[in-house]
Scaffold this motif. Structure first.
Motif, short mmCIF file in Angstrom:
data_model
loop_
_atom_site.label_atom_id
_atom_site.label_comp_id
_atom_site.label_asym_id
_atom_site.label_seq_id
_atom_site.Cartn_x
_atom_site.Cartn_y
_atom_site.Cartn_z
N TYR A 112 0.79 -1.23 -0.06
CA TYR A 112 0.09 -0.07 -0.07
C TYR A 112 1.01 1.23 -0.05
O TYR A 112 0.33 2.36 -0.03
N TYR A 113 1.99 1.22 -0.07
CA TYR A 113 2.96 2.34 -0.04
C TYR A 113 4.26 2.08 -0.73
O TYR A 113 5.03 3.01 -1.17
N GLU A 114 4.82 1.13 -0.82
CA GLU A 114 6.19 0.93 -1.18
C GLU A 114 6.42 1.14 -2.89
O GLU A 114 5.71 0.52 -3.56
N PRO A 115 7.63 2.00 -3.10
CA PRO A 115 7.85 2.35 -4.41
C PRO A 115 8.08 1.15 -5.29
O PRO A 115 7.40 0.91 -6.41
N ALA A 116 8.66 0.17 -4.56
CA ALA A 116 9.26 -1.03 -5.47
C ALA A 116 7.87 -1.67 -5.67
O ALA A 116 7.99 -2.62 -6.95
N TYR A 117 6.96 -1.93 -5.00
CA TYR A 117 5.71 -2.57 -5.23
C TYR A 117 4.89 -2.01 -6.43
O TYR A 117 4.39 -2.60 -7.04
N PHE A 118 5.18 -0.69 -6.23
CA PHE A 118 4.13 -0.01 -7.28
C PHE A 118 4.75 -0.11 -8.77
O PHE A 118 4.16 -0.35 -9.82
N GLU A 119 6.32 -0.36 -8.80
CA GLU A 119 7.08 -0.67 -10.19
C GLU A 119 6.56 -1.90 -10.42
O GLU A 119 6.26 -2.37 -11.70
N LEU A 120 6.40 -2.94 -9.62
CA LEU A 120 5.79 -4.20 -9.99
C LEU A 120 4.37 -4.12 -10.60
O LEU A 120 4.15 -4.98 -11.64
N GLU A 121 3.59 -3.30 -9.93
CA GLU A 121 2.18 -3.18 -10.43
C GLU A 121 2.26 -2.69 -11.84
O GLU A 121 1.28 -3.01 -12.60
N LYS A 122 3.14 -1.69 -11.96
CA LYS A 122 3.21 -1.10 -13.54
C LYS A 122 3.49 -2.29 -14.49
O LYS A 122 2.79 -2.53 -15.28
N ALA A 123 4.44 -2.95 -14.20
CA ALA A 123 4.68 -4.39 -14.89
C ALA A 123 3.74 -5.29 -15.06
O ALA A 123 3.31 -5.75 -16.01
N ALA A 124 3.48 -5.77 -13.92
CA ALA A 124 2.42 -7.14 -13.73
C ALA A 124 0.99 -6.46 -14.29
O ALA A 124 0.08 -7.50 -14.62
N ILE A 125 0.58 -5.49 -14.06
CA ILE A 125 -1.03 -5.02 -14.14
C ILE A 125 -1.14 -4.04 -15.26
O ILE A 125 -1.65 -4.06 -16.36
N PHE A 126 -0.56 -2.56 -14.97
CA PHE A 126 -0.93 -1.61 -15.89
C PHE A 126 -0.36 -1.67 -17.25
O PHE A 126 -1.08 -1.09 -18.08
N ARG A 127 0.70 -2.22 -17.60
CA ARG A 127 1.14 -2.43 -18.97
C ARG A 127 0.53 -3.52 -19.58
O ARG A 127 0.83 -3.96 -20.59
N ARG A 128 -0.21 -4.40 -18.95
CA ARG A 128 -0.92 -5.52 -19.49
C ARG A 128 -2.15 -5.82 -19.26
O ARG A 128 -2.73 -7.01 -19.38
N THR A 129 -3.03 -4.81 -18.73
CA THR A 129 -4.71 -5.00 -18.27
C THR A 129 -5.17 -4.13 -19.08
O THR A 129 -4.81 -2.80 -19.43
N TRP A 130 -6.58 -4.48 -19.36
CA TRP A 130 -7.68 -3.57 -20.18
C TRP A 130 -8.04 -2.45 -19.05
O TRP A 130 -8.09 -2.69 -18.15
N MET A 131 -7.79 -1.10 -19.47
CA MET A 131 -8.15 -0.02 -18.54
C MET A 131 -8.81 1.02 -19.45
O MET A 131 -8.64 1.18 -20.50
N GLN A 132 -9.75 1.67 -18.76
CA GLN A 132 -10.44 2.67 -19.44
C GLN A 132 -9.72 3.64 -19.61
O GLN A 132 -8.60 4.21 -19.06
N VAL A 133 -9.83 4.44 -21.11
CA VAL A 133 -9.19 5.66 -21.38
C VAL A 133 -10.06 6.79 -21.80
O VAL A 133 -9.82 7.71 -21.69
N GLY A 134 -11.48 6.59 -21.61
CA GLY A 134 -12.48 7.59 -21.71
C GLY A 134 -13.81 7.17 -22.27
O GLY A 134 -13.95 5.58 -22.11
N HIS A 135 -14.65 7.96 -22.77
CA HIS A 135 -15.79 7.49 -23.38
C HIS A 135 -16.07 8.01 -24.66
O HIS A 135 -15.56 8.89 -25.14
N VAL A 136 -16.98 7.05 -25.41
CA VAL A 136 -17.11 7.43 -26.74
C VAL A 136 -17.65 8.86 -26.91
O VAL A 136 -17.38 9.40 -28.16
N CYS A 137 -18.23 9.35 -25.91
CA CYS A 137 -19.08 10.46 -26.50
C CYS A 137 -17.84 11.72 -26.45
O CYS A 137 -18.03 12.71 -26.76
#
Ligand code: FES
Ligand SMILES: [Fe+2]
Lengths: 113, 399
Positions: free
Chosen positions: B29-54
């Motif tokens: 919940y706070y470690e920068p090293a864990y956040f770096e792992l989340e970037k690689a393990a989740i945010f760079r390889r998971t579907w994420m909202q970018v906006g709405h068609v409108c």
């Protein structure tokens, strides 16, 4: 010269302070105002809202004259100020302390990009 | 739906024990090293909202969104009525950020540096003095990003070859989202705020009602009652990484007079728009979005991780059609003001939670059974992080 349509004279003193052109300005005015200013505006306006909306509903926004436009903006400010006066009550100062970090970036009532 | 039944029964401890009952480690919940792992393990390889068609209504419309959580800037374009594309917002000559505006209408984009010019479908159209290069134009198109649409939301996946399509990833949640006003929306109101706190702490605040009566004594009055003093939900459900709860509402709630007048307006337009007036569900879409799908209080919150200790929340109230009369405009402004009040009250505790954890004072935190959604988010995040670490250690190809 009155600034509002006929029948809404009790709201005249609030036009300068509360007829604001964007939702973010309306929210900030709520947060910046004194409790006495909010209460005076809310008490003067709360029973006039149904009649004001009924009047304004009769025309499209394009057809509103400047008096009607001001009345519309006052009604939108009422939506913010009612939260403070009717719901938050004496919690409003604490609430306002946190709410100032929020920015309204878009509102259906505003001219958006 | 049993909102008329007295004697609220909360979800039992046993019902959610399958998620685990142990304390949860504090570090994630706070470690920068864990956040770096989340970037690689989740945010760079998971579907994420970018906006709405409108936001990209017509051919030539585009939007640019920053994904600090993946160190990426993404350009989304509408090429035609039926075709939406997404690209890294990066010039293929020498990597300059291509488009600086956050939205607009333009079908070609010129790089400010040496004027390479790209079509909104990604190909390189022209480049000054191109004869001097050693490469073909056809090989210089913008780097494409997977994009798909569900319930009006545009999603991207930064994985060059996503493991799953969007529909498969969303599973049964897709259909639920399709039933919300968002799916038919043509406009929205929005507010934004940043907090000095980890994204999971920010998200978790909106996944439990345990705090409701303490932080929202006034604005949350409608959401608890004698039968359910904490305003716990009626039900939780879990769908792979996603989760839902069915909001309980107090049948005996007494709105204030002005509030009641405004709610009646809100309800009148909800009915006119033929919204589903019965469902009161919250949809937590992994990793960083949730949607409250009730007809009269609907909003989405997009939780954008910026750093291990910084998060941007973008809250949107989606609307079907432009304001067509003064009453509708007033009702929408009132809904906006109501949602904003509830959000503003949470800010201080989210930041205080991060400060406390980041001191390193605690090795673990605790979730009760009515914080099951928080635990579920942690489980889904940590499973991916641990799998990624294991892959790395075994020298596996993790692309
Ligand atoms: S970096 Fe874009 S044209 Fe040179
Ligand atoms: Fe809260």
């Amino acid at each position: 010269m009155s600034a509002l349509p006929e029948g809404f004279e009790p709201l005249e003193p609030f036009v300068d302070g509360w007829a604001l052109g964007s939702a973010d300005e309306r929210m900030r005015q709520r947060l910046a105002s004194a409790a006495s200013e909010r209460e005076a505006f809310f008490n003067a306006g709360k029973d006039l809202v149904p009649a004001a909306l009924a009047l304004l509903d009769k025309k499209s926004f394009d057809e509103h004259d400047p008096k009607e436009e001001r009345l519309m903006l006052l009604m939108l400010s009422m939506a913010h100020v009612a939260q403070a006066v009717e719901i938050q009550q004496d919690d409003e100062p604490m609430h306002a302390h946190y709410a100032r970090f929020i920015t309204i970036t878009r509102a259906s009532a505003d001219d958006n990009p | 739906m049993n909102d008329a039944v007295p004697g609220f029964e909360p979800v039992s401890k046993e019902d959610v024990a399958h998620l685990g009952t142990d304390p949860v480690p504090a570090g994630p919940y706070y470690e920068p090293a864990y956040f770096e792992l989340e970037k690689a393990a989740i945010f760079r390889r998971t579907w994420m909202q970018v906006g709405h068609v409108c936001e990209i209504p017509e051919p030539g419309s585009f939007m640019v969104r920053e994904f600090e959580c993946a160190d990426a800037s993404i350009l989304v374009t509408r090429v035609s009525d039926t075709e939406v594309r997404a690209f890294h917002n990066v010039c293929t000559h020498r990597g300059t950020i291509l488009v600086e505006e956050s939205a607009g209408t333009r079908s070609r984009f010129s790089c400010p540096y040496h004027k390479w010019t790209f079509a909104n479908s990604g190909e390189l159209l022209s480049a000054p003095d191109f004869d001097k290069f050693y490469v073909d134009k056809a090989d210089c198109g913008l780097a494409e990003v997977a994009v798909d649409i569900c319930a009006g939301l545009v999603f991207i996946n930064l994985d060059p070859s996503p493991e799953q399509g969007l529909r498969e990833f969303l599973g049964p949640i897709a259909q639920k989202l399709e039933g919300t006003p968002m799916a038919r929306a043509t406009a929205f109101s929005e507010y934004v705020y940043e907090v000095q706190a980890n994204w999971k702490l920010t998200y978790d605040n909106f996944q439990e009602n345990y705090h409701l009566r303490f932080l929202h004594p006034r604005s949350g009055e409608m959401a608890n009652g004698p039968d359910n003093p904490f305003g716990y939900p009626e039900r939780y459900e879990f769908f792979d990484p996603h989760r839902t709860q069915t909001i309980w509402s107090n049948p005996q709630a007494q709105p204030k007079p002005f509030q009641l007048m405004a709610f009646m307006k809100v309800a009148e337009f909800a009915m006119r728009d033929e919204l589903d007036m019965v469902t009161r569900d919250y949809y937590g879409v992994f990793p960083n979005l949730f949607v409250l799908g009730t007809a009269t209080t609907h909003f989405s919150q997009w939780i954008m991780p910026i750093a291990a200790d910084r998060t941007r929340s973008v809250v949107r109230l989606y609307w079907i059609g432009e304001d067509d009369c003064a009453s509708r405009r007033f009702a929408r402004e009132f809904s906006l003001a109501t949602a904003l009040d509830i959000h503003s009250e949470d800010r201080a505790v989210i930041e205080a939670g991060h400060r406390g954890l980041a001191s390193g004072a605690l090795r673990h935190i605790h979730f009760q059974s009515q914080e099951a959604l928080c635990r579920h988010l942690f489980n889904e995040v940590d499973r991916r992080v641990q799998a990624y670490k294991a892959q790395q250690q075994s020298g596996g190809d993790v692309a």
